[in-house]
Design a protein around this motif. Structure first.
Motif, short mmCIF file in Angstrom:
data_model
loop_
_atom_site.label_atom_id
_atom_site.label_comp_id
_atom_site.label_asym_id
_atom_site.label_seq_id
_atom_site.Cartn_x
_atom_site.Cartn_y
_atom_site.Cartn_z
N GLY A 1 0.85 -1.19 0.00
CA GLY A 1 0.00 0.00 0.00
C GLY A 1 0.90 1.25 0.00
O GLY A 1 2.05 1.21 0.43
N ARG B 1 -4.92 7.81 -4.58
CA ARG B 1 -5.68 6.60 -4.26
C ARG B 1 -5.72 5.59 -5.41
O ARG B 1 -6.67 4.83 -5.59
N GLY C 1 0.71 0.28 -4.57
CA GLY C 1 -0.27 1.37 -4.66
C GLY C 1 0.42 2.69 -5.02
O GLY C 1 1.64 2.84 -4.83
N THR D 1 -4.88 2.24 -7.23
CA THR D 1 -4.57 0.86 -6.82
C THR D 1 -3.53 0.25 -7.75
O THR D 1 -3.57 0.48 -8.96
N LEU E 1 -3.16 -2.29 2.26
CA LEU E 1 -4.01 -1.09 2.21
C LEU E 1 -3.13 0.16 2.25
O LEU E 1 -2.12 0.21 2.95
N GLY E 2 -3.54 1.18 1.48
CA GLY E 2 -2.82 2.46 1.49
C GLY E 2 -3.18 3.28 2.73
O GLY E 2 -4.15 2.98 3.44
N ALA F 1 1.45 2.49 5.75
CA ALA F 1 0.52 1.68 4.94
C ALA F 1 0.89 0.21 5.14
O ALA F 1 1.95 -0.10 5.69
N GLN F 2 0.02 -0.67 4.70
CA GLN F 2 0.27 -2.10 4.90
C GLN F 2 1.18 -2.66 3.80
O GLN F 2 1.06 -2.26 2.63
N HIS G 1 -6.76 4.59 4.11
CA HIS G 1 -7.68 3.80 4.94
C HIS G 1 -7.47 4.05 6.44
O HIS G 1 -8.33 3.70 7.24
N ASP H 1 -4.11 1.33 -2.61
CA ASP H 1 -3.84 -0.05 -2.17
C ASP H 1 -2.93 -0.77 -3.17
O ASP H 1 -2.91 -0.44 -4.36
#
Length: 332
Positions: free
Chosen positions: A22, A80, A76, A82, A128-129, A144-145, A132, A41
């Motif tokens: 992300g 936003r 990502g 993806t 996830l970015g 981010a994840q 979130h 993401d």
């Protein structure tokens, strides 16, 4: 198809793709000095998918593909956006292919229909970015994840030929000759044992445009279930057949004994084989005169105790119509 091209057993290492990271991007634009988080993401990693293909008859195309890896997911981006999903890898297999885990030997699944797809190794999920993770107390999260790693697996692909009737007999019993006469298959024929080194399939044309598939399995010898000869390699191909046709030559020393040995090999390999319908064909009957045939019939009636048998000759084309009728009746 040459002998070497018939491959019915391969081991493969497969790996799905890992998910993309992300993004922890913060929005920046002219006149907007401190925009909020807008990291997108990561994309998911590619799957490894097994797919049934009815135009394949063997696993030969996978013989030298020992490692199959799917693509990784893209990371990502800002605004936003993806990341792209990783590319899926498809493994096309013939119908009747069984997939097993190499480590445990556990049965995973089986492909029996054209176009049937099963995911073998799932691609990792994308992270996830930072968009979130924004909240009223943390309006600019700078984390981010990461993406989730893909799966790795060592598998065994095993082909079990899909046929209605399996031809069972000792080497040199005349199975290939019978197949060549009943169908338009062109198996290798010779007057020595183990001429056939791969299962041969043929389609028997029956009346009213009906047909059924018959498989000539390489000769079984005593001890095949323990791995003697070639029989144990090919016994798995008989598991699919709903009817077994035992071929025993009329000039055998002891017809009942040959039948009992064949039956015992099947029982030792898999006891469920004995639940299948059985028909015994006494081949090479053109060598018998009427008197010998009558004598043999009396003996067989006593030995087989109601089990159906039929006299045939592939070379002299005797009893073949009756054989087709009987097999069609048993299959339906």
């Amino acid at each position: 198809m040459t002998e070497g091209n018939f491959v019915d057993y391969v081991k493969i290492y497969v790996a799905s793709g890992k998910g993309g990271k992300g993004s922890s991007h913060l929005h920046r634009e002219k006149f907007i000095e401190k925009g909020g988080p807008d990291g997108g993401d990561g994309g998911r990693g590619g799957h490894v998918i097994i797919r049934g293909n009815e135009s394949l008859w063997t696993l030969h195309h996978l013989r030298f593909q020992r490692h199959i890896k799917a693509g990784h997911g893209g990371d990502g981006g800002s605004s936003r956006s993806t990341g792209a999903d990783g590319e899926d890898r498809y493994i096309d297999v013939p119908l009747g292919t069984v997939v097993k885990d190499k480590e445990t030997g556990a049965f995973l699944f089986e492909i029996t229909e054209n176009g049937e797809e099963k995911i073998l190794a799932k691609g990792g999920k994308g992270g996830l970015g930072n968009w979130h993770f924004r909240s009223s107390t943390n309006q600019t999260p700078r984390y981010a994840q990461p993406g989730i790693p893909g799966e790795e697996l060592d598998i065994i692909l095993e082909l079990k030929v899909l046929a209605d009737v399996g031809l069972v007999g000792f080497p040199n019993a005349g199975k290939s000759t019978l197949l060549s006469v009943l169908t338009s298959a062109k198996p290798k024929i010779g007057d020595y044992p183990f001429t056939t080194l791969k299962p041969n399939l043929g389609i028997v044309e029956y009346r009213d445009f009906k047909s059924f598939v018959i498989a000539d399995i390489p000769g079984i010898i005593e001890g095949a279930a323990e791995g003697k000869g070639l029989g144990h390699y090919f016994l798995r191909h008989i598991e699919r057949n709903s009817t077994l046709l035992f071929l025993i030559p009329a000039d055998a020393d002891d017809i009942k004994k040959e039948y009992d040995i064949l039956l015992d090999e099947l029982r030792r390999y898999n006891p469920e084989m004995l639940d299948k319908d059985r028909l015994i064909a006494i081949s090479k009957c053109d060598m018998l005169d009427d008197e010998l045939k009558a004598e043999l019939k009396t003996q067989l009636d006593k030995d087989f105790n109601g089990l159906p048998y039929i006299f045939i000759s592939s070379v002299a084309q005797q009893g073949l119509t009756e054989l087709k009728d009987k097999l069609w009746q048993m299959l339906n």
